[in-house]
Design a protein around this motif. Structure first.
Motif, PDB file in Angstrom:
ATOM      1  N   GLU A   7     -35.385  36.594 -65.005  1.00 56.96           N
ATOM      2  CA  GLU A   7     -35.417  36.328 -63.735  1.00 56.96           C
ATOM      3  C   GLU A   7     -34.911  34.360 -63.116  1.00 56.96           C
ATOM      4  OE1 GLU A   7     -38.212  35.882 -60.217  1.00 56.96           O
ATOM      5  OE2 GLU A   7     -38.933  35.997 -60.941  1.00 56.96           O
ATOM      6  N   ASN A   8     -34.912  33.763 -64.957  1.00 56.86           N
ATOM      7  CA  ASN A   8     -34.623  32.488 -64.311  1.00 56.86           C
ATOM      8  C   ASN A   8     -33.292  32.316 -64.399  1.00 56.86           C
ATOM      9  OD1 ASN A   8     -36.803  30.976 -63.682  1.00 56.86           O
ATOM     10  ND2 ASN A   8     -37.782  30.478 -65.707  1.00 56.86           N
ATOM     11  N   LEU A   9     -32.724  32.890 -65.446  1.00 55.15           N
ATOM     12  CA  LEU A   9     -31.390  32.794 -65.940  1.00 55.15           C
ATOM     13  C   LEU A   9     -30.764  33.686 -64.779  1.00 55.15           C
ATOM     14  CD1 LEU A   9     -31.783  34.482 -69.828  1.00 55.15           C
ATOM     15  CD2 LEU A   9     -30.858  31.606 -68.767  1.00 55.15           C
ATOM     16  N   TYR A  10     -30.928  35.175 -64.420  1.00 54.43           N
ATOM     17  CA  TYR A  10     -29.950  35.878 -63.416  1.00 54.43           C
ATOM     18  C   TYR A  10     -29.926  34.738 -61.352  1.00 54.43           C
ATOM     19  CZ  TYR A  10     -30.514  39.060 -59.545  1.00 54.43           C
ATOM     20  OH  TYR A  10     -30.494  39.762 -57.649  1.00 54.43           O
ATOM     21  N   TRP A  11     -31.564  34.090 -61.871  1.00 56.33           N
ATOM     22  CA  TRP A  11     -30.886  32.987 -60.105  1.00 56.33           C
ATOM     23  C   TRP A  11     -30.721  31.567 -60.204  1.00 56.33           C
ATOM     24  CZ3 TRP A  11     -31.754  34.818 -55.362  1.00 56.33           C
ATOM     25  CH2 TRP A  11     -32.351  34.779 -55.334  1.00 56.33           C
ATOM     26  N   TYR A  15     -27.801  31.048 -57.909  1.00 55.85           N
ATOM     27  CA  TYR A  15     -28.053  29.650 -57.062  1.00 55.85           C
ATOM     28  C   TYR A  15     -26.441  28.627 -57.339  1.00 55.85           C
ATOM     29  CZ  TYR A  15     -32.557  30.076 -55.767  1.00 55.85           C
ATOM     30  OH  TYR A  15     -33.800  30.580 -55.112  1.00 55.85           O
ATOM     31  N   MET A  16     -25.942  28.729 -58.379  1.00 60.04           N
ATOM     32  CA  MET A  16     -24.600  27.826 -58.760  1.00 60.04           C
ATOM     33  C   MET A  16     -23.543  28.825 -57.904  1.00 60.04           C
ATOM     34  SD  MET A  16     -25.205  25.738 -60.578  1.00 60.04           S
ATOM     35  CE  MET A  16     -23.423  24.995 -61.030  1.00 60.04           C
ATOM     36  N   ARG A  88     -31.781  24.797 -57.203  1.00 57.86           N
ATOM     37  CA  ARG A  88     -32.945  25.122 -57.326  1.00 57.86           C
ATOM     38  C   ARG A  88     -32.772  25.865 -58.885  1.00 57.86           C
ATOM     39  NH1 ARG A  88     -35.642  28.792 -52.947  1.00 57.86           N
ATOM     40  NH2 ARG A  88     -36.520  26.517 -51.214  1.00 57.86           N
ATOM     41  N   ALA A  89     -30.795  25.594 -59.418  1.00 57.29           N
ATOM     42  CA  ALA A  89     -30.413  26.280 -60.096  1.00 57.29           C
ATOM     43  C   ALA A  89     -30.737  25.224 -61.638  1.00 57.29           C
ATOM     44  CB  ALA A  89     -28.170  25.895 -59.804  1.00 57.29           C
ATOM     45  N   ARG A  90     -30.959  23.564 -61.110  1.00 53.93           N
ATOM     46  CA  ARG A  90     -30.878  23.262 -62.154  1.00 53.93           C
ATOM     47  C   ARG A  90     -32.999  23.517 -62.611  1.00 53.93           C
ATOM     48  NH1 ARG A  90     -34.072  18.599 -63.150  1.00 53.93           N
ATOM     49  NH2 ARG A  90     -33.840  16.934 -64.663  1.00 53.93           N
ATOM     50  N   ALA A  91     -33.992  23.490 -61.469  1.00 56.69           N
ATOM     51  CA  ALA A  91     -35.219  24.334 -61.715  1.00 56.69           C
ATOM     52  C   ALA A  91     -35.504  25.274 -63.418  1.00 56.69           C
ATOM     53  CB  ALA A  91     -35.741  24.402 -60.338  1.00 56.69           C
ATOM     54  N   MET A 104     -23.863  23.861 -71.052  1.00 47.73           N
ATOM     55  CA  MET A 104     -24.398  24.466 -69.687  1.00 47.73           C
ATOM     56  C   MET A 104     -25.218  23.465 -69.422  1.00 47.73           C
ATOM     57  SD  MET A 104     -24.602  28.583 -71.422  1.00 47.73           S
ATOM     58  CE  MET A 104     -25.824  28.748 -69.998  1.00 47.73           C
ATOM     59  N   TRP A 105     -26.320  22.851 -70.265  1.00 49.49           N
ATOM     60  CA  TRP A 105     -27.502  22.555 -69.207  1.00 49.49           C
ATOM     61  C   TRP A 105     -26.842  20.818 -69.079  1.00 49.49           C
ATOM     62  CZ3 TRP A 105     -31.991  22.042 -67.179  1.00 49.49           C
ATOM     63  CH2 TRP A 105     -32.748  20.604 -67.184  1.00 49.49           C
ATOM     64  N   GLU A 106     -25.464  20.331 -69.601  1.00 52.90           N
ATOM     65  CA  GLU A 106     -24.793  19.142 -69.300  1.00 52.90           C
ATOM     66  C   GLU A 106     -24.703  19.441 -67.632  1.00 52.90           C
ATOM     67  OE1 GLU A 106     -22.785  17.707 -71.887  1.00 52.90           O
ATOM     68  OE2 GLU A 106     -23.813  16.847 -73.099  1.00 52.90           O
ATOM     69  N   ALA A 107     -24.162  20.675 -67.625  1.00 51.12           N
ATOM     70  CA  ALA A 107     -23.357  21.178 -66.565  1.00 51.12           C
ATOM     71  C   ALA A 107     -23.791  21.501 -64.967  1.00 51.12           C
ATOM     72  CB  ALA A 107     -23.041  22.373 -66.418  1.00 51.12           C
ATOM     73  N   LEU A 108     -25.356  21.206 -65.539  1.00 50.84           N
ATOM     74  CA  LEU A 108     -26.412  21.516 -63.331  1.00 50.84           C
ATOM     75  C   LEU A 108     -26.902  20.707 -63.641  1.00 50.84           C
ATOM     76  CD1 LEU A 108     -28.864  24.930 -65.520  1.00 50.84           C
ATOM     77  CD2 LEU A 108     -27.524  24.626 -63.570  1.00 50.84           C
ATOM     78  N   ASN A 109     -27.630  19.374 -64.968  1.00 50.87           N
ATOM     79  CA  ASN A 109     -28.076  18.429 -64.829  1.00 50.87           C
ATOM     80  C   ASN A 109     -27.185  17.007 -64.030  1.00 50.87           C
ATOM     81  OD1 ASN A 109     -30.690  17.262 -65.244  1.00 50.87           O
ATOM     82  ND2 ASN A 109     -29.742  16.495 -66.297  1.00 50.87           N
ATOM     83  N   GLU A 110     -25.603  16.813 -64.265  1.00 56.02           N
ATOM     84  CA  GLU A 110     -25.250  15.954 -64.239  1.00 56.02           C
ATOM     85  C   GLU A 110     -24.681  16.013 -63.247  1.00 56.02           C
ATOM     86  OE1 GLU A 110     -20.690  14.154 -65.126  1.00 56.02           O
ATOM     87  OE2 GLU A 110     -21.576  16.082 -66.514  1.00 56.02           O
TER      88      GLU A 110
END
Length: 310
Positions: A7-11, A15-16, A88-91, A104-110
């Motif tokens: 569910e987290n991956l899907y959402w 969100y992105m 929400r995508a980062r969460a 992938m994490w850096e793209a979400l976090n930066e």
């Protein structure tokens, strides 16, 4: 895979994709709002209507660019604003951290809190740059997933979320065009109508791809066919449905079980395959778009049920 992780991956992907699609809606709203007479046509209301947020604006009030930027880009209380989607995508990504690559994490976090520091006046002044920044963040995330993530069921859930959200927002972009055109159907084929239709292509980054398919002829029915039915254009509804069918069938294989979502997407793909060139316009654009939105909403509910999302 745990349902919670899936569910987290899907959402996260939804969100992105939603953040980028909302940015594209703002681009189209800007392009349409500069046409003569835009104030009287209330072009910005068509944008909030397409996002499903019209109930948050008084029905008798003129919707301004300021209102739309405040609500769709910056409002932390609006779960569909770009600011909220990035947070929400980062969460979601943080909760599924072990399934993400470092890129992938850096793209979400930066820069995920970049929009926190903007007020409405600054955001309006820098809107083209902010829209480009949002699109770049989403494309960087997709590129990181494409280049480094294992092609396991986690990747399939990620792609299902992205394809579903993209199909919905492509349909909603077409709905913007419908609502803008509705009060003045006598100008179909005129300069304003031509500019509005090419604005839809521009918002979907599809102008050059359309030109490769149809050459220099820009007609409403050809543009509609391209956006709805072209199986090679990655933002078309047909392409998104094909991706959903492929990914959901892979998930059925991973889990050795088919659910209602696999049957529904099969019917949705077959429904578009049976549509002839120009038929959408003859049937009615609005009815087709509304049916498409209803089908994707139903599919989202079925995916949640099939894979036990909370």
């Amino acid at each position: 895979m745990l349902s919670r992780t899936a569910e987290n991956l899907y959402w996260m992907a939804r969100y992105m994709e939603r953040a980028e699609s909302t940015a594209r809606l703002l681009t189209m709203g800007q392009r349409m709002a500069i046409l003569p007479g835009a104030h009287h046509r209330d072009e910005w209301r068509s944008v909030v209507r397409a996002t499903g947020c019209e109930e948050n604006f008084p029905p008798d009030a003129h919707v301004r660019e300021t209102d739309v930027v405040a609500y769709l880009m910056l409002d932390p209380e609006n779960p569909s604003s770009i600011r909220s989607c990035l947070a929400r995508a980062r969460a979601n990504g943080k909760s599924a951290r072990t399934m993400l690559t470092q890129d992938m994490w850096e793209a979400l976090n930066e820069g995920w809190r970049k929009l926190d520091s903007y007020d409405v006046a600054e955001a309006r002044q820098q809107l083209p740059g902010l829209i480009d920044w949002v699109k770049t963040r989403a494309m960087t995330f997709r590129g990181a997933a494409d280049s480094g993530q294992l092609r396991n069921e986690g990747h399939d859930f990620l792609r299902v979320g992205a394809a579903l959200e993209r199909a919905q927002m492509t349909l909603r972009l077409l709905d913007v065009k419908y609502y803008v055109l509705l009060p003045e159907t006598e100008v179909i084929g005129g300069n304003r109508d031509h500019y509005q239709w090419t604005s839809v292509l521009h918002a979907l980054s599809g102008s050059r791809a359309y030109h490769h398919v149809y050459g220099g002829a820009y007609t409403p029915w050809q543009i509609t066919d391209f956006i709805m039915l072209n199986r090679l254009f990655p933002r078309s509804v047909a392409y998104c449905y094909d991706q959903l069918a492929y990914r959901l069938n892979r998930l059925a294989g991973w889990h050795d079980n088919r659910g209602q979502s696999q049957d529904s997407i099969k019917a949705m793909v077959e429904g578009l395959e049976s549509v002839d060139s120009g038929e959408i316009f003859r049937r009615g654009l609005h009815e087709t778009v509304q049916n498409g939105i209803a089908h994707t909403d139903r599919l989202a509910n079925e995916i949640a049920q099939d894979y036990h999302f909370g």
